[in-house]
Design a protein around this motif. Structure first.
Motif, PDB file in Angstrom:
ATOM      1  N   ASN A  54       0.814  -1.212   0.000  1.00 32.43           N
ATOM      2  CA  ASN A  54       0.000   0.000   0.000  1.00 32.43           C
ATOM      3  C   ASN A  54       0.849   1.265   0.000  1.00 32.43           C
ATOM      4  N   ARG A  59      -2.964   3.426  -1.302  1.00 31.90           N
ATOM      5  CA  ARG A  59      -4.226   3.065  -0.671  1.00 31.90           C
ATOM      6  C   ARG A  59      -4.125   3.241   0.849  1.00 31.90           C
ATOM      7  N   HIS A 137      -5.701  -8.374  -1.090  1.00 29.35           N
ATOM      8  CA  HIS A 137      -6.065  -7.701   0.152  1.00 29.35           C
ATOM      9  C   HIS A 137      -6.268  -8.731   1.256  1.00 29.35           C
TER      10      HIS A 137
END
Length: 359
Positions: A54, A59, A137
């Motif tokens: 990330n 994100r 994820h």
């Protein structure tokens, strides 16, 4: 240089701004939050650095970073860290490899900011599992039929068993049988993407062709935005193993190939927008790409890599005017003088040869 004090929280799950830290003195700890409890994931002492994938994508954070021992740390924002990756190849290799391995460990351990409550007999559960897995994820899964404490959990969030699958984001927001887009919005996949910014190129589709365009474009200094409706990798991303891909003598899974290509594109600054392209206006400059949320993205150039199905009597891609005769590589008029392009055309041609042979 930044002074850090014991107990300082440097970022929380859901924070959009996630700095990169190198510990000079003291210690940092990464913890996962769930149901009022903390699980220690990792600690970083002097000479160690923070971050996972990330940090590349921009994100939101999925874990908490807190100071466990006072000291000092070097702090970089995402733009500074990316500049470092792109200017120092040796250091960039170390950081990117560490980011990838840390994310792999989080996914394997189910240590993230998402809990999925579902059933193996539910097609919705399988869809959500695939969406989270293919987007890399990390999530925890609780099975309605097998977990003895599942009813207590559902009651605490005021959810009936008939409403599964249920996605719980960061222990707060509850989504009942959500669409993939609703999950992406909840997790902030598009949160840091400016959908009004002028782009050098918008790539529609994040299959192998789209990811290749993103990697080459971003590595050559272009501002690249990739649109994808589901997950990077396209159909190739769901392949159990690709045995005949150039440069991988032992083979590689489609998901591994997609993950590497996507991370490579992010390393050079390309961004991914989880959205569906609906309409393209190219009658004036700049081109405008409209997506399903209504946003209109201006772009100097557009690469369409959505995939297509070819049927007779149209010629196959790369097929010459003589049926069954294909042209690939530099012999083809208007070819792109790149090794990767030639390799791709060669493999594509063989796939169409098999179809010709079946006619």
């Amino acid at each position: 240089m930044r002074a850090i004090q014991r107990g300082d929280v440097l970022y929380e799950p859901g924070d959009a701004v996630v700095p990169f830290f190198v510990v000079v003195a003291g210690e940092l700890e990464v913890v996962r939050l769930w149901a009022g409890t903390e699980t220690l994931i990792a600690t970083y002492g002097p000479g160690k650095f923070t971050g996972e994938v990330n940090s590349l994508s921009g994100r939101p954070a999925i874990l908490r970073l807190r100071v466990s021992q006072p000291g000092e740390a070097i702090e970089l924002d995402r733009q500074q860290m990316q500049a470092l990756l792109q200017t120092d190849a040796e250091l960039g290799e170390i950081l990117v490899r560490a980011f990838i391995l840390r994310r792999v460990e989080l996914v394997a351990a189910g240590m993230g900011d998402v809990v999925l409550v579902g059933s193996t007999h539910s097609t919705g559960t399988l869809r959500i599992k695939e969406f989270l897995m293919r987007n890399g994820h990390p999530y925890s899964y609780i099975d309605l039929e097998r977990d003895p404490d599942v009813q207590k959990l559902l009651e605490s969030f005021h959810v009936a068993s008939g409403e599964i699958p249920v996605v719980i984001c960061r222990g707060q927001l509850v989504l009942r049988n959500p669409t993939n887009q609703e999950i992406a919005d909840c997790l902030g996949f598009n949160q840091t993407v400016d959908q009004t910014q002028m782009r050098d190129v918008v790539v529609v589709g994040a299959g192998p062709a789209g990811l290749a365009a993103a990697v080459y474009g971003a590595s050559e200094g272009l501002d690249v935005l990739v649109l994808e409706t589901n997950a990077p990798g396209g159909q190739a991303g769901s392949s159990s193993r690709i045995e005949n891909y150039l440069g991988f003598p032992t083979g590689i899974t489609g998901q591994e190939l997609a993950d590497r290509a996507f991370t490579q594109a992010e390393k050079f600054g390309a961004q991914l927008l989880m959205a569906k392209g609906k309409r393209l206006w190219c009658d004036r400059k700049p081109n405008i790409v409209e997506v399903d949320n209504g946003a209109r993205i201006p772009a100097r150039a557009v690469v369409i890599a959505t995939g297509a199905a070819y049927r007779r009597p149209q010629p196959f891609l790369l097929e010459t005017g003589v049926p069954g005769v294909f042209a690939v590589g530099d012999v083809r008029g208007g070819s792109v003088k790149r090794v990767a392009s030639a390799v791709g055309e060669g493999s594509i041609a063989i796939s169409f040869v098999h179809q010709v042979l079946q006619e």
